[in-house]
Structure formats: C-alpha cells, structure tokens
Design a protein around this motif. Structure first.
Motif, PDB file in Angstrom:
ATOM      1  N   ARG A  45      -7.431  11.037 -15.883  1.00  0.00           N
ATOM      2  CA  ARG A  45      -7.978  12.029 -14.965  1.00  0.00           C
ATOM      3  C   ARG A  45      -9.349  12.442 -15.484  1.00  0.00           C
ATOM      4  NH1 ARG A  45      -3.329  13.177 -12.135  1.00  0.00           N
ATOM      5  NH2 ARG A  45      -1.448  13.329 -13.365  1.00  0.00           N
ATOM      6  N   ALA A 101       2.827   3.081 -12.427  1.00  0.00           N
ATOM      7  CA  ALA A 101       1.572   3.794 -12.226  1.00  0.00           C
ATOM      8  C   ALA A 101       0.401   2.835 -12.358  1.00  0.00           C
ATOM      9  CB  ALA A 101       1.455   4.911 -13.261  1.00  0.00           C
ATOM     10  N   PHE A 102      -0.652   3.080 -11.632  1.00  0.00           N
ATOM     11  CA  PHE A 102      -1.925   2.365 -11.693  1.00  0.00           C
ATOM     12  C   PHE A 102      -1.893   0.971 -11.094  1.00  0.00           C
ATOM     13  CE2 PHE A 102      -1.981   4.942 -15.666  1.00  0.00           C
ATOM     14  CZ  PHE A 102      -2.919   5.860 -15.255  1.00  0.00           C
ATOM     15  N   THR A 119     -11.749   6.671 -11.948  1.00  0.00           N
ATOM     16  CA  THR A 119     -10.595   7.353 -12.523  1.00  0.00           C
ATOM     17  C   THR A 119      -9.646   7.744 -11.393  1.00  0.00           C
ATOM     18  OG1 THR A 119     -11.611   9.511 -12.309  1.00  0.00           O
ATOM     19  CG2 THR A 119     -12.022   8.333 -14.347  1.00  0.00           C
ATOM     20  N   ILE A 120      -8.440   8.160 -11.731  1.00  0.00           N
ATOM     21  CA  ILE A 120      -7.518   8.528 -10.661  1.00  0.00           C
ATOM     22  C   ILE A 120      -7.944   9.818  -9.978  1.00  0.00           C
ATOM     23  CG2 ILE A 120      -5.544   7.220 -11.500  1.00  0.00           C
ATOM     24  CD1 ILE A 120      -4.410   9.679 -12.697  1.00  0.00           C
ATOM     25  N   ALA A 150      -1.830  -0.204  -8.172  1.00  0.00           N
ATOM     26  CA  ALA A 150      -2.684  -0.436  -7.012  1.00  0.00           C
ATOM     27  C   ALA A 150      -4.147  -0.594  -7.401  1.00  0.00           C
ATOM     28  CB  ALA A 150      -2.524   0.707  -6.014  1.00  0.00           C
ATOM     29  N   GLN A 151      -4.528  -0.050  -8.555  1.00  0.00           N
ATOM     30  CA  GLN A 151      -5.941  -0.091  -8.928  1.00  0.00           C
ATOM     31  C   GLN A 151      -6.332  -1.362  -9.667  1.00  0.00           C
ATOM     32  OE1 GLN A 151      -4.325   2.936  -9.225  1.00  0.00           O
ATOM     33  NE2 GLN A 151      -5.810   4.576  -9.263  1.00  0.00           N
ATOM     34  N   GLY A 163       0.803  -1.224   0.000  1.00  0.00           N
ATOM     35  CA  GLY A 163       0.000   0.000   0.000  1.00  0.00           C
ATOM     36  C   GLY A 163       0.832   1.267   0.000  1.00  0.00           C
ATOM     37  N   THR A 213      -6.558  -4.302  -8.772  1.00  0.00           N
ATOM     38  CA  THR A 213      -7.458  -5.182  -8.025  1.00  0.00           C
ATOM     39  C   THR A 213      -8.905  -4.718  -8.109  1.00  0.00           C
ATOM     40  OG1 THR A 213      -6.779  -3.915  -6.110  1.00  0.00           O
ATOM     41  CG2 THR A 213      -5.837  -6.102  -6.347  1.00  0.00           C
ATOM     42  N   GLY A 267       2.357   2.622  -2.459  1.00  0.00           N
ATOM     43  CA  GLY A 267       2.310   3.369  -3.702  1.00  0.00           C
ATOM     44  C   GLY A 267       3.547   3.190  -4.564  1.00  0.00           C
ATOM     45  N   LEU A 298       5.032   9.480 -19.761  1.00  0.00           N
ATOM     46  CA  LEU A 298       4.027   8.990 -18.813  1.00  0.00           C
ATOM     47  C   LEU A 298       2.803   9.902 -18.741  1.00  0.00           C
ATOM     48  CD1 LEU A 298       5.988   7.363 -15.895  1.00  0.00           C
ATOM     49  CD2 LEU A 298       4.556   6.287 -17.606  1.00  0.00           C
ATOM     50  N   ALA A 315      -1.016   8.946 -18.691  1.00  0.00           N
ATOM     51  CA  ALA A 315      -1.824   8.728 -17.488  1.00  0.00           C
ATOM     52  C   ALA A 315      -2.831   9.859 -17.280  1.00  0.00           C
ATOM     53  CB  ALA A 315      -0.919   8.608 -16.267  1.00  0.00           C
TER      54      ALA A 315
END
Lengths: 311, 404
Positions: free
Chosen positions: A274, A91-92, A188-189, A94-95, A85, A97, A87, A267, A270
């Motif tokens: 948003r 990128a992304f 979304t982030i 963690a999401q 957790g 799951t 971070g 990057l 990403a």
C-alpha cells in the motif's frame, strides 16, 4: 501435614547441595570459546541444507512460482483477465500481467499459508527429535556446548532455513516473472505508481517480513521437537498444529481467539504494497511472532535442559 | 571417552546429571517452566493493561457552549488532511452473506449495471455492514482520495481535477468518469468519514433536538470536544449521536450513533490516525496499470446519486413524501404494487423470502409487514405503500394510519 513439611525440608537441603556441586563443577570445566557456537551453527546449517529432504522441500517451493507464472501466462495469452476478473485466487494474482514483480508477492501469498510453514515445521520438528531418534543427540552433547547453546544453535538453524526457503520462493518468482511478464514501473494496490527500484526494495522487505512471520511456527516446532524422540512424530505434530490453527482462523464463531493465532496476520505483508504503507497489522504480526518465539522458545529450553537424554 | 561418561564431563550436561541424580530434582525441572508461563503472563498483562494505561484521561480544554461549537464546526475549513478511519456499522440486519450484497448492488445498478467491480456504487455499499478500515486524503476541493482497505487488496476512489478513478486492485479493474462539477461527485456517495456523518446529523438540528457539549475526549491523539445530539421526541429509534470535534481545526474526528434500544453503536466512524499536512501529490496521481480492464462512465449527467442506506440521517431521501418532522419524520412512497412486497420482476421466491423476515402488522391503514433493523424500520402495506424512517414500529403504524 508433617509429611509434607518433611519433604519440603528435604528438598531445600537437596537444592543447596546441588547448587554447591554445580558451582564447583562449573569452575572446574573450562569456558567454551564463544566462536565455537559459530562453528556449531555452520556445521548444523551445512548438515540441514545437504539433506535430500531439505533439498526436495526447497525444490517444491521453487516450483510454485513457476506453476503460478505459467498458468497466468497461458490464461491471459489472449488478453483476458485472470479468473474472469472476479478477483478470486491468491492476493495480487490479477496484477501479475501488468508487472512480473507481482509474481513474487503472489507466490509468497500462495506459499505462506501452507507450503512455507510446512517446510519450516519439518525442519524444526526434526531439529532435536530427529537427532534423538537417530541416536546422535548425546554425541552432540559430548561437545562442550551445553544444552541451552545447542538448542539456540538449532533454533538459529531453523530461522536460517525460514529465510532461505522464503528467498528461494522470491528469487524463483522474480526470475519467472522477469521471463514471462513485463517489468518496470509498478502500480501499488493503492493505485499510486512507484519505480522498479523501490518495487524491488519492497519485494525484499516483503520477503524478510514473510521469513519473520515463520519465526513463531519455528519456535512451536522446536518445542514439539524437544517433547519426543521421534522425528516423524514431531514433524507430524507441528504440521498438524499448523493445519488446526489455520482451520480455527477460518471459523467466524471463534473470532475472539483469532488475533492470538500465529497465522492470523500472515497476509499483512500485503500492506507493504500500500502507499503509504499501513503498519498496524504488520507490527501486530511481528509482535505476535516475537511472543510465540519467547513462549515456545523458553518452553523448549525448560524441557530440553531438564530432559533425560536416553538416546 | 565412552559416551556414557561424556555426559558428565561437561558444562550444562554435568549440571543436569548432578540434578538428575538428586532426589527432589523434579521441583527444579518444573521451576524452569515458570519462564514460559511468566512470558505468557507478562504478555497477557501487557495486552490487557497498556490500552488502559495509555488512556491518559480526558484532556483539559476551555469551556465552550454547544452553540459556539456548532458554529465553529460550520466555519471549519479543513482543506488538507490524510488519515485512517475505522468504521463499524451494525444495523442489526440479518446476516445474508452474498445474498445481501447481491440485493444491494442489484438495487444500485437498477438492474442494468455494467458489473465492473471498480464501480464506486457497487463498492461503497459494502460499508453498510461490518467493520472497515478506510484511508482518506484530501488536498483542496479538487483532489480527494478514499481507499477501502481489504485483506491483501484495496479499493481506491480517486478524484483528481476533472477525473474520477475507481481502482480495484483485487480484480485489477479500473472505473473512470469525468466529473462536471468539483467535489460534487464525492458528495454523491454514501457518507464515509466522520465529517460526512456529522454534516448529515447537523442538518437535523432544530427544536426537536437537544445539543450539548459532553466533556472532552482524545481521538487519534488529538484533543477534542464531544458534542452530544439527542432527539427530544419519543418514537424515534435514534438514542444519541456523539461527535468528537477537534479542538484546533474544529473538524469532526469521531461519530457515534447509538440506538435507543441500547447495545453497540449502529454507526461508529472515527479517525485512528490523522494528519493535517498536505498529502504527497503522487497520492492523487493515477494512471491505469497495464493490463487493467477500464470501464468508462458513459453519461455523467444521467447519473443519479447512489441510493443511501441506513446511515442516512433524517431526511435526504429525495423524491419521496415525508410525513412528520424532525427525528420522527417518516418517508413514504407509493409503489403501486399490489401484494405489498416487491415481487414482480424479482420473482415470487424473493418476495416470499422477504416476507419471512418481517413481522405482520395491521391497523386502520389495513395490513402490512414491518421490516426492522436496529435503526431503520420500514412498513410495506399490502396495497403497496412503503413507510420508512428512523422510528419505532408504533410510530410507523401511526404514520400509516394518519396517511390513510
């Protein structure tokens, strides 16, 4: 002084003569059929994709999402968080799951810094130098295409490979994500929710932006490829330049030059996740890629059309 | 046809062959490289000139007095907006990297933090240094959103009715609290938008301050008046505060604080894009995503406002004694800790480390150490008193002498 004057005069005269010759000969040769370039492009595409080397590269690219997906799946089996957790990671990650679609973005974020441009560098470096090294370049020039057109076709082939490679990563990630993780509405982030349809549309847009982000490195590779007759040397130089640029982009003291490096805004894709989309960096990225394509594309043209073809 | 002849037989290859055969063809070849060089030149010129050309000069607006402008700002009641804010803070703190974050968040949590990366208190302190891009949206007093844009991630703080959500997309963590009051929650956070800064600055306006209208400017594509606030007193580190105020809505669009010592602005916060239309309702609609770790704020009443950092302007340091008035006011607190530096629980190593960052001073008050930034100076005496303010080192020593 007088010597210099003399040589200038000579050159001017010669130029005039050359121009006359050119005009005459151009009129004598029949105009090539415009559709012919498409035929050349098709044969180039088939040749490139059929190579074992290209297939191996695409295989490696397709394996990355599988690796990431399986690793995240195993780590979060007990309901845990990715990387504790904290971070860390691409990128992304963690999401993933909460929605398998995020594997597409994670996979692209993981492959974009190195795997994708390396694959493009190999194909672009091989484009001209590989033909020259194999002794097939002059046979290609036998066809009534002209050097500029051949170069353009080669570049179009490399760009098609950029898109193909990106789509291979995206499609593989989409398949793995759908198999291993839940699918549906996604967050979304920025914390807002969008439907799966819009999520898929954004994923496609991101894949296109990632492919477009490789345009610069493709042009650079093509230019390097016109400098040498050794395919290996061209590939190694392109990949070496890629690594150098990535390192320079990491050194804080060199921040003044960083906005002009082709990889600096990679990057930014990403930002498409948003809500609302933040366009500033995306447009800078695309502008920078166009600039690299223009500079190194024209440099490749200048080199290739003035080069002695000896092999 | 033999390959050697074929080269000469066609199109461009023929041209090349003709040229290659002629003396002086090197010039022609070299001329081709003018194309990429020209492309580079055009690009460089575009990058260099377009911002200069796009700067269409200062807008022509009717004259207004500083008094009228301040009144209009006070009456300004912008309920709905959305926009992008760029904020640059350069306090001149030594670059401590991760250590600095650790110290700041450690102080914020009071040593008992829950460690959630979605906790607003641990996140908004990031704004105290460096350059950040924020997105703000507001729709009435009940619905606001502030997002901190990061590379490939975003931290959002969403206030929707009685709920306050913090969402950190990088770690997929959610922070949730139910605010008793409306709007109060967000006000407890360090200032982030130009309006927050301007409100703080206007609090300080009294007879120690000169307030003038300093022409007009264009900010985020809108015409704005520039309000210039200068301290009359010497002895403060604040040089000037410039606030660009929108000429239609009277909302501050840009806030710049320059130190008296010159150089880059200490705080520069301004909209790069702003719209006064109602933001989409979905902007404030947040549901924790599946698999996200949710941290609930247990006791809202016990929550204290986050300690404010250097950008806090002249006052607002609650619970402290304040010496002097206006810009040269010095906040003082008696920690009671002998030895001057916050050793004790934090360990002697840290104390020694902090000591190495300050300058030793002495006066009638005794001995102490001064910690300097470009804006805030703090004096920690050896008998455990702390004096801090937006003042010069000399003023601090004077205040300490007077307070003795």
């Amino acid at each position: 002084m007088s010597r210099a004057d003399h040589s200038t005069t000579t050159t001017t005269t010669t130029t005039t003569v050359t121009t006359t010759t050119t005009t005459t000969s151009a009129a004598a040769v029949r105009r090539p059929n415009p559709l012919w370039a498409l035929g050349l492009l098709r044969s180039e595409l088939v040749t490139t994709v059929r190579r074992w080397r290209t297939l191996a590269l695409l295989g490696v690219l397709a394996a990355v999402p599988v690796l990431v997906g399986v690793a995240v799946r195993i780590e979060t089996r007990g309901g845990g968080q990715v990387g504790g957790g904290g971070g860390e990671g691409p990128a992304f990650i963690a999401q993933i799951t909460n929605n398998g679609l995020f594997l597409v973005f994670t996979a692209l974020a993981a492959t974009l810094p190195f795997f994708l441009p390396m694959a493009v560098g190999v194909v672009a470096g091989d484009a001209i130098a590989g033909e020259a090294g194999a002794g097939t370049l002059r046979y290609l020039l036998v066809a009534p295409a002209g050097r500029a057109r051949l170069l353009f076709t080669k570049y179009a082939t490399v760009l098609a490979f950029c898109l193909l490679a990106t789509l291979v990563v995206a499609v593989s990630a989409l398949a793995v994500g759908a198999l291993l993780f839940p699918f549906g509405e996604l967050t979304t982030i920025s914390g807002t929710r969008i439907g799966l349809g819009e999520g898929l549309a954004r994923a496609l847009l991101i894949a296109l932006v990632v492919a477009a982000s490789l345009v610069g490195v493709a042009a650079l590779g093509l230019f390097v490829s016109t400098l040498t007759n050794s395919g290996i040397a061209a590939m190694a130089t392109t990949v070496g330049l890629l690594i150098t640029v990535q390192i320079v982009d990491q050194i804080p003291q060199l921040h003044a030059v960083q906005p002009y490096l082709f990889s600096h805004y990679w990057l930014s894709f990403a930002d498409l996740m948003r809500d609302p989309v933040y366009w500033d960096d995306l447009l800078r990225d695309l502008g920078l890629q166009a600039l690299y394509a223009a500079v190194f594309g024209s440099a490749a043209w200048a080199r290739f059309t003035a080069k002695d073809i000896t092999a | 046809m033999a390959p050697y002849e074929s080269d000469d037989a066609v199109g461009a290859a023929h041209e090349e062959a003709a040229r290659d055969g002629a003396p002086g063809s090197g010039r022609r070849r070299a001329a081709r490289y003018a194309v990429p060089v020209a492309v580079v030149g055009v690009a460089a010129a575009t990058i260099g000139l377009v911002p200069a050309l796009a700067d269409s000069g200062d807008p022509d607006l009717p004259k207004i007095t500083a008094q009228q402008l301040v009144e209009k700002m006070a009456k300004s009641d912008v309920q709905r907006l959305s926009g992008t804010v760029k904020i640059t803070t350069d306090l001149g703190l030594p670059d401590l990297g991760g250590l600095e974050d650790g110290l700041l968040s450690g102080a914020d949590h009071g040593g008992s933090g829950d460690g959630s990366s979605a906790d607003p208190r641990s996140r908004l302190t990031e704004l105290a240094s460096g350059m950040h891009t924020l997105r703000v949206a507001a729709d009435g007093p009940d619905r606001q959103k502030v997002s901190l844009l990061e590379r490939g991630a975003e931290y959002s703080l969403i206030h929707d009715g009685k709920d306050v959500w913090g969402y950190d997309s990088k770690s997929n963590e959610v922070y949730h609290s139910t605010a008793a009051g409306t709007g109060a929650e967000r006000r407890a956070e360090p200032p982030a938008t130009p309006k927050d800064f301007a409100d703080e600055a206007l609090k300080a306006v009294d007879d120690t301050t000169s307030v003038t209208v300093d022409g007009t400017a264009q900010v985020a594509g809108r015409d704005a008046y520039k309000l210039l606030i200068r301290p009359r007193q010497s002895g403060t580190t604040v040089g000037a505060i410039s606030i660009a105020v929108d000429a239609k809505t009277w909302m501050p669009l840009k806030f710049t604080l320059t130190p008296r010592s010159g150089g880059a602005a200490v705080v520069d916060a301004g909209f790069t894009q702003v719209s006064f239309a109602r933001p989409a309702a979905s902007t404030f609609d947040f549901t924790p995503p599946k698999g996200a770790k949710v941290t609930e704020e247990k006791d809202t009443a016990a929550r204290t406002p986050a300690p404010k950092h250097g950008e806090d302007l002249a006052g607002g340091l609650g619970g402290l004694d304040v010496l002097g008035k206006g810009w040269t006011s010095v906040a003082t607190v008696d920690t009671g800790a002998k030895g001057g530096l916050p050793t004790g629980s934090q360990g002697g190593d840290l104390g020694g480390f902090l000591g190495s960052l300050g300058d030793p001073v002495s006066g009638k008050f005794g001995k102490g150490t001064v910690f300097s930034t470009r804006l805030v100076n703090a004096l920690i005496t050896d008998d455990g008193k702390v004096y801090a303010g937006l003042v010069t080192k000399e003023t601090l020593v004077k205040a300490a002498d007077a307070g003795k």
